[in-house]
Design a protein around this motif. Structure first.
Motif, PDB file in Angstrom:
ATOM      1  N   LEU A  62      43.529-134.393  59.628  1.00 29.81           N
ATOM      2  CA  LEU A  62      43.067-135.661  59.911  1.00 29.81           C
ATOM      3  C   LEU A  62      43.238-136.681  58.532  1.00 29.81           C
ATOM      4  O   LEU A  62      43.350-138.020  58.811  1.00 29.81           O
ATOM      5  N   HIS A  63      43.091-135.796  57.247  1.00 24.93           N
ATOM      6  CA  HIS A  63      43.480-136.626  56.119  1.00 24.93           C
ATOM      7  C   HIS A  63      44.972-137.224  56.461  1.00 24.93           C
ATOM      8  O   HIS A  63      45.232-138.565  56.206  1.00 24.93           O
ATOM      9  N   ASP A  64      45.937-136.490  56.868  1.00 23.95           N
ATOM     10  CA  ASP A  64      47.362-137.002  57.145  1.00 23.95           C
ATOM     11  C   ASP A  64      47.334-138.079  58.194  1.00 23.95           C
ATOM     12  O   ASP A  64      48.157-139.115  57.857  1.00 23.95           O
ATOM     13  N   ARG A  65      46.798-137.646  59.257  1.00 25.50           N
ATOM     14  CA  ARG A  65      46.708-138.873  59.962  1.00 25.50           C
ATOM     15  C   ARG A  65      46.084-140.127  59.613  1.00 25.50           C
ATOM     16  O   ARG A  65      46.657-141.305  60.153  1.00 25.50           O
ATOM     17  N   SER A  66      44.938-140.151  59.191  1.00 23.27           N
ATOM     18  CA  SER A  66      44.382-141.254  58.214  1.00 23.27           C
ATOM     19  C   SER A  66      45.526-142.065  57.530  1.00 23.27           C
ATOM     20  O   SER A  66      45.501-143.424  57.481  1.00 23.27           O
ATOM     21  N   LEU A  67      46.107-141.471  56.924  1.00 24.56           N
ATOM     22  CA  LEU A  67      47.161-142.144  56.011  1.00 24.56           C
ATOM     23  C   LEU A  67      48.345-142.646  56.809  1.00 24.56           C
ATOM     24  O   LEU A  67      48.707-143.716  56.472  1.00 24.56           O
ATOM     25  N   ARG A  68      48.856-141.844  57.660  1.00 29.39           N
ATOM     26  CA  ARG A  68      49.817-142.772  58.529  1.00 29.39           C
ATOM     27  C   ARG A  68      49.130-143.850  59.372  1.00 29.39           C
ATOM     28  O   ARG A  68      50.031-144.673  59.405  1.00 29.39           O
ATOM     29  N   ILE A  69      47.957-143.846  59.661  1.00 28.20           N
ATOM     30  CA  ILE A  69      47.336-144.874  60.289  1.00 28.20           C
ATOM     31  C   ILE A  69      47.465-146.236  59.497  1.00 28.20           C
ATOM     32  O   ILE A  69      47.982-147.321  59.703  1.00 28.20           O
ATOM     33  N   LEU A  70      47.023-145.937  58.105  1.00 25.18           N
ATOM     34  CA  LEU A  70      47.139-146.954  57.225  1.00 25.18           C
ATOM     35  C   LEU A  70      48.600-147.517  56.934  1.00 25.18           C
ATOM     36  O   LEU A  70      48.726-148.631  56.719  1.00 25.18           O
ATOM     37  N   GLN A  71      49.243-146.413  56.758  1.00 23.55           N
ATOM     38  CA  GLN A  71      50.664-147.062  56.934  1.00 23.55           C
ATOM     39  C   GLN A  71      51.293-147.787  57.769  1.00 23.55           C
ATOM     40  O   GLN A  71      52.053-148.658  57.787  1.00 23.55           O
ATOM     41  N   ASP A  72      50.891-147.362  58.893  1.00 25.80           N
ATOM     42  CA  ASP A  72      51.475-147.909  60.123  1.00 25.80           C
ATOM     43  C   ASP A  72      51.012-149.485  60.351  1.00 25.80           C
ATOM     44  O   ASP A  72      51.706-150.360  60.922  1.00 25.80           O
ATOM     45  N   LEU A  73      49.839-149.586  59.997  1.00 29.73           N
ATOM     46  CA  LEU A  73      49.110-150.936  60.257  1.00 29.73           C
ATOM     47  C   LEU A  73      49.444-151.874  58.887  1.00 29.73           C
ATOM     48  O   LEU A  73      48.737-152.923  59.006  1.00 29.73           O
ATOM     49  N   THR A  74      49.789-151.175  57.865  1.00 26.65           N
ATOM     50  CA  THR A  74      49.927-152.075  56.773  1.00 26.65           C
ATOM     51  C   THR A  74      51.295-151.796  56.201  1.00 26.65           C
ATOM     52  O   THR A  74      52.052-151.100  56.605  1.00 26.65           O
ATOM     53  N   GLU A  75      51.782-152.356  54.931  1.00 26.79           N
ATOM     54  CA  GLU A  75      52.945-152.598  54.510  1.00 26.79           C
ATOM     55  C   GLU A  75      52.784-151.330  53.299  1.00 26.79           C
ATOM     56  O   GLU A  75      53.842-151.146  52.454  1.00 26.79           O
ATOM     57  N   LEU A  76      51.894-150.667  53.177  1.00 27.24           N
ATOM     58  CA  LEU A  76      51.533-149.664  51.877  1.00 27.24           C
ATOM     59  C   LEU A  76      52.413-148.493  52.350  1.00 27.24           C
ATOM     60  O   LEU A  76      52.740-148.101  53.227  1.00 27.24           O
ATOM     61  N   ASN A  77      52.790-147.982  50.950  1.00 27.46           N
ATOM     62  CA  ASN A  77      53.221-146.501  51.069  1.00 27.46           C
ATOM     63  C   ASN A  77      52.661-145.526  51.173  1.00 27.46           C
ATOM     64  O   ASN A  77      51.225-145.857  50.697  1.00 27.46           O
ATOM     65  N   ARG A  78      52.934-144.150  51.013  1.00 31.59           N
ATOM     66  CA  ARG A  78      51.871-143.275  51.035  1.00 31.59           C
ATOM     67  C   ARG A  78      50.898-143.025  49.986  1.00 31.59           C
ATOM     68  O   ARG A  78      49.607-142.963  50.229  1.00 31.59           O
ATOM     69  N   LEU A  79      51.305-143.007  48.715  1.00 25.71           N
ATOM     70  CA  LEU A  79      50.487-143.039  47.607  1.00 25.71           C
ATOM     71  C   LEU A  79      49.341-144.441  47.590  1.00 25.71           C
ATOM     72  O   LEU A  79      48.371-144.337  47.518  1.00 25.71           O
ATOM     73  N   GLU A  80      49.981-145.518  48.073  1.00 27.46           N
ATOM     74  CA  GLU A  80      49.153-146.563  47.881  1.00 27.46           C
ATOM     75  C   GLU A  80      47.956-146.490  48.906  1.00 27.46           C
ATOM     76  O   GLU A  80      46.889-146.822  48.864  1.00 27.46           O
ATOM     77  N   ALA A  81      48.376-145.948  50.340  1.00 26.81           N
ATOM     78  CA  ALA A  81      47.505-145.749  51.282  1.00 26.81           C
ATOM     79  C   ALA A  81      46.324-144.519  50.852  1.00 26.81           C
ATOM     80  O   ALA A  81      45.240-144.958  51.217  1.00 26.81           O
ATOM     81  N   ALA A  82      46.891-143.574  50.103  1.00 23.78           N
ATOM     82  CA  ALA A  82      45.895-142.471  49.775  1.00 23.78           C
ATOM     83  C   ALA A  82      45.009-143.074  48.655  1.00 23.78           C
ATOM     84  O   ALA A  82      43.766-142.905  48.819  1.00 23.78           O
TER      85      ALA A  82
END
Length: 306
Positions: A238-258
């Protein structure tokens, strides 16, 4: 309300002519037969679309006003209700008391058959009283054959207490009539294995509950677009899914999303609001709360202020 002594006339108890030679079929023929029969579940859902939509609307309104949703059933029907209720907290971050499953025989009936307890109408009524169900709540009675005393007792007690009542059955109304605010009939016909309602009846019931609970959560603002933005970040998946949602909906990379997720207290919805509006965690949380957790409504309000 009908209480026939014999259930043989019920659609769910009748013999399916398409499976008369069931014990002579090959494994592949069995699979093909199941596939053909299970196709009827889609038609049953389509024919119940209006009452299903009404159920979503009434339940969404009740939950927005602080009410609770209860599923009541015995055997397979009860287990399906408990399953749907149990999946709401991790999927939509709902408090466990918001959606609850009530099964004849209690928790033990989830793993061991206790179908004999479904005949006790007074137990259904007692379960309603025990949870202090009131006029703000919604009670969904689930009974494939439409005549389960435990469920009927629960619905009767819920009506007396002023709760909204929803009835889900897999038999036509003339075979089992029940007074409820919404009457949902999922007519899939006789089972491949006569009377085994864990099959098509169970499948179509699971489909209906999926639609009901997900539709309600959409109305409560638990999603944004088709994203699970109220997901509870409780494990690695679910942590991984949360990061993917943030990345998909913003321009952030994975580290920034985290980093954004951590700054929001691991609340995806709040993280998105913070990113899109520039609000800090506390101000974003207040804005979300003022719009009952609806991210789109909060964003629209903030944009109007800008």
């Amino acid at each position: 309300m009908t209480h026939p002594e014999s259930r043989g006339h019920l659609l769910t108890e009748q013999v399916n002519p398409n499976s008369n030679n069931l014990d002579r079929l090959t494994a592949l023929e069995l699979v093909d037969l199941f596939n053909c029969e299970d196709a009827r579940t889609l038609d049953a859902i389509a024919k119940a679309r209006i009452p299903l939509a009404q159920a979503i609307e009434l339940t969404g309104k009740a939950l927005r006003q602080g009410g609770r949703l209860f599923y009541v059933g015995a055997g397979t029907s009860g287990r399906l209700g408990v399953l749907d209720a149990a999946e709401c907290p991790p999927t939509f971050c709902t408090p466990p008391e918001m959606v609850q499953g009530i099964i004849a025989g209690g928790a033990a009936a989830l793993v061991r058959s206790s179908e004999d307890l479904e005949d006790r109408k007074e137990d259904g009524a007692a379960a309603i009283a025990q949870r202090q169900i009131n006029s703000t709540d919604v009670v969904v009675g689930i009974t494939a054959g439409g005549t389960t005393p435990f469920v009927l007792g629960a619905l009767d007690a819920a009506k007396v207490r002023g709760a909204t009542t929803i009835y889900i059955a897999c038999v036509p109304i003339e075979q089992a009539s029940v007074e409820a605010d919404i009457d949902i009939r999922l007519l899939v016909g006789p089972e491949i294995l006569a009377g085994s309602t864990r099959l098509k009846a169970g499948t179509v019931t699971k489909m209906a509950l999926n639609i009901l609970s997900t539709g309600v959560m959409v109305q409560l603002g638990k999603v944004y677009g088709n994203r699970m933005v109220d997901v509870a970040v409780t494990n690695h998946k679910l942590h991984d899914r949360s990061l993917r949602i943030l990345q998909d909906l913003t321009e952030l990379n994975r580290l920034e999303a985290a980093q954004l997720l951590e700054s929001s207290g691991k609340r995806v919805k709040l993280a998105l609001l913070m990113h899109w509006t520039g609000l800090d965690k506390e101000a974003g949380a207040r804005l979300l709360e003022s719009y009952q957790g609806n991210l789109r409504a909060a964003l629209n309000a903030k944009n109007l202020q800008a």
